[in-house]
Design an enzyme around this catalytic site. Structure first.
Site, PDB file in Angstrom:
ATOM      1  N   GLY A 270       5.724  -3.527  -0.273  1.00  0.00           N
ATOM      2  CA  GLY A 270       5.733  -4.402   1.315  1.00  0.00           C
ATOM      3  C   GLY A 270       4.797  -4.766   1.843  1.00  0.00           C
ATOM      4  O   GLY A 270       3.123  -4.271   1.312  1.00  0.00           O
TER       5      GLY A 270
ATOM      6  N   GLN B 296      -0.223  -7.817   8.597  1.00  0.00           N
ATOM      7  CA  GLN B 296      -1.712  -7.445   7.244  1.00  0.00           C
ATOM      8  C   GLN B 296      -2.095  -9.188   7.082  1.00  0.00           C
ATOM      9  O   GLN B 296      -3.223  -9.177   6.517  1.00  0.00           O
ATOM     10  CB  GLN B 296      -0.617  -7.030   6.333  1.00  0.00           C
ATOM     11  CG  GLN B 296      -0.378  -5.386   6.793  1.00  0.00           C
ATOM     12  CD  GLN B 296      -0.393  -5.145   5.314  1.00  0.00           C
ATOM     13  OE1 GLN B 296       1.105  -5.548   5.621  1.00  0.00           O
ATOM     14  NE2 GLN B 296      -0.916  -4.387   4.482  1.00  0.00           N
TER      15      GLN B 296
ATOM     16  N   CYS C  36      -2.528   1.019   0.725  1.00  0.00           N
ATOM     17  CA  CYS C  36      -1.889   0.067   1.545  1.00  0.00           C
ATOM     18  C   CYS C  36      -3.246  -0.622   1.059  1.00  0.00           C
ATOM     19  O   CYS C  36      -3.760  -0.636   0.671  1.00  0.00           O
ATOM     20  CB  CYS C  36      -2.132   0.767   2.908  1.00  0.00           C
ATOM     21  SG  CYS C  36      -2.494  -0.734   4.193  1.00  0.00           S
ATOM     22  N   LEU C  37      -2.411  -2.590   0.959  1.00  0.00           N
ATOM     23  CA  LEU C  37      -3.301  -3.651   1.129  1.00  0.00           C
ATOM     24  C   LEU C  37      -4.271  -4.244   1.601  1.00  0.00           C
ATOM     25  O   LEU C  37      -5.303  -4.784   1.486  1.00  0.00           O
ATOM     26  CB  LEU C  37      -1.839  -4.504   1.172  1.00  0.00           C
ATOM     27  CG  LEU C  37      -1.428  -4.463  -0.307  1.00  0.00           C
ATOM     28  CD1 LEU C  37      -0.006  -5.659   0.016  1.00  0.00           C
ATOM     29  CD2 LEU C  37      -1.284  -5.327  -1.661  1.00  0.00           C
TER      30      LEU C  37
ATOM     31  N   HIS D  48       5.519   3.024   7.036  1.00  0.00           N
ATOM     32  CA  HIS D  48       4.166   3.066   6.608  1.00  0.00           C
ATOM     33  C   HIS D  48       4.361   1.369   7.197  1.00  0.00           C
ATOM     34  O   HIS D  48       3.475   1.446   7.884  1.00  0.00           O
ATOM     35  CB  HIS D  48       4.101   3.238   5.179  1.00  0.00           C
ATOM     36  CG  HIS D  48       2.764   1.924   4.461  1.00  0.00           C
ATOM     37  ND1 HIS D  48       2.047   2.271   4.573  1.00  0.00           N
ATOM     38  CD2 HIS D  48       2.184   0.890   4.881  1.00  0.00           C
ATOM     39  CE1 HIS D  48       0.845   1.751   3.559  1.00  0.00           C
ATOM     40  NE2 HIS D  48       0.758   0.828   4.616  1.00  0.00           N
ATOM     41  N   GLU D  49       5.645   0.618   6.918  1.00  0.00           N
ATOM     42  CA  GLU D  49       5.208  -0.703   7.751  1.00  0.00           C
ATOM     43  C   GLU D  49       5.405  -1.593   9.075  1.00  0.00           C
ATOM     44  O   GLU D  49       4.756  -1.895   9.962  1.00  0.00           O
ATOM     45  CB  GLU D  49       6.408  -1.340   6.592  1.00  0.00           C
ATOM     46  CG  GLU D  49       6.273  -1.624   4.779  1.00  0.00           C
ATOM     47  CD  GLU D  49       4.676  -1.913   4.872  1.00  0.00           C
ATOM     48  OE1 GLU D  49       3.964  -2.658   5.488  1.00  0.00           O
ATOM     49  OE2 GLU D  49       4.053  -1.502   3.877  1.00  0.00           O
TER      50      GLU D  49
ATOM     51  N   HIS E 174       2.530  -0.530  10.803  1.00  0.00           N
ATOM     52  CA  HIS E 174       1.607  -1.898  10.762  1.00  0.00           C
ATOM     53  C   HIS E 174       1.986  -2.771  12.212  1.00  0.00           C
ATOM     54  O   HIS E 174       1.126  -2.739  12.579  1.00  0.00           O
ATOM     55  CB  HIS E 174       2.026  -2.140   9.837  1.00  0.00           C
ATOM     56  CG  HIS E 174       1.267  -3.004   8.654  1.00  0.00           C
ATOM     57  ND1 HIS E 174      -0.401  -2.036   8.161  1.00  0.00           N
ATOM     58  CD2 HIS E 174       0.970  -1.549   7.122  1.00  0.00           C
ATOM     59  CE1 HIS E 174      -0.523  -1.353   7.166  1.00  0.00           C
ATOM     60  NE2 HIS E 174      -0.059  -1.746   6.471  1.00  0.00           N
TER      61      HIS E 174
HETATM   62 NI    NI Z   1      -0.149  -0.829   4.598  1.00  0.00          NI
END
Ligand code: NI
Length: 186
Positions: free
Chosen positions: A46, A51, A94-95, A136-137, A140
């Protein structure tokens, strides 16, 4: 299409509240293309637009397993309309916080409203990994990170580690293969 750089904490832009998409035009389509390419390259399951430094409420996702065909999903202006009282715990990553994984407790199921790339509204009821990933997204898009859901002690330790790495101008040390969980969230 292009792969874009993924912001990593303590980059302050990750704390911005993203703006809703007003018109789904060619710029939004190009953004989605870049997000999918960046997400697949990472690899992650995701990604939220912030991000890659774009403060718009756009999320991409693909929960297909490695041996399955790709199942790209796009959520424009996603919004949680209902969250179950029942919770479930999942080890998230998380990226934007690479090489760190921690168990996070969230509502087990959610009802989410969003627009697709044609501007059509959908409501989905999600449970399991889809529910976790959507939450989660969507977090963000509101400037919230998964470490905000863990203990302050653990969160402060992670932030300190990334601040030190940023000061040194180096990425944080990667985990060894046996420390890595098999799944990743974006
Ligand atoms: Ni993340």
């Amino acid at each position: 299409m292009a792969t874009r750089d993924i912001l990593v904490i303590p980059d302050k832009r990750l704390r911005l509240v993203s703006e809703p998409v007003k018109t789904i035009d060619k710029d939004i389509r190009a953004l989605v293309d870049d997000m999918l390419e960046t997400m697949y390259a990472a690899p992650g399951i995701g990604l939220a637009a912030i991000q890659i430094g774009v403060p718009k409420r756009v999320v991409t996702m693909d929960l297909a397993k490695k041996d399955e065909p790709k199942q790209p999903r796009v959520f424009i202006n996603p919004e949680v309309m209902f969250a179950s009282e029942e919770k479930s715990a999942y080890e998230e990553g998380c990226l934007s916080i690479p090489e760190y994984y921690e168990e996070v407790e969230r509502p087990l199921s959610v009802k989410v409203k969003y627009l697709d790339l044609d501007g059509k509204e959908h409501v989905i009821e999600a449970t399991g990994l889809l529910a976790t990933c959507l939450q989660h997204e969507i977090d963000h898009t509101n400037g919230v990170l998964f470490i905000d859901h863990i203990s302050k002690l653990k969160r402060d330790m992670v932030i300190k580690k990334f601040k030190k790495a940023a000061k040194r101008g180096e990425p944080v040390k990667p985990l060894s293969e046996d420390e890595k969980p098999s799944h990743h969230i974006g």
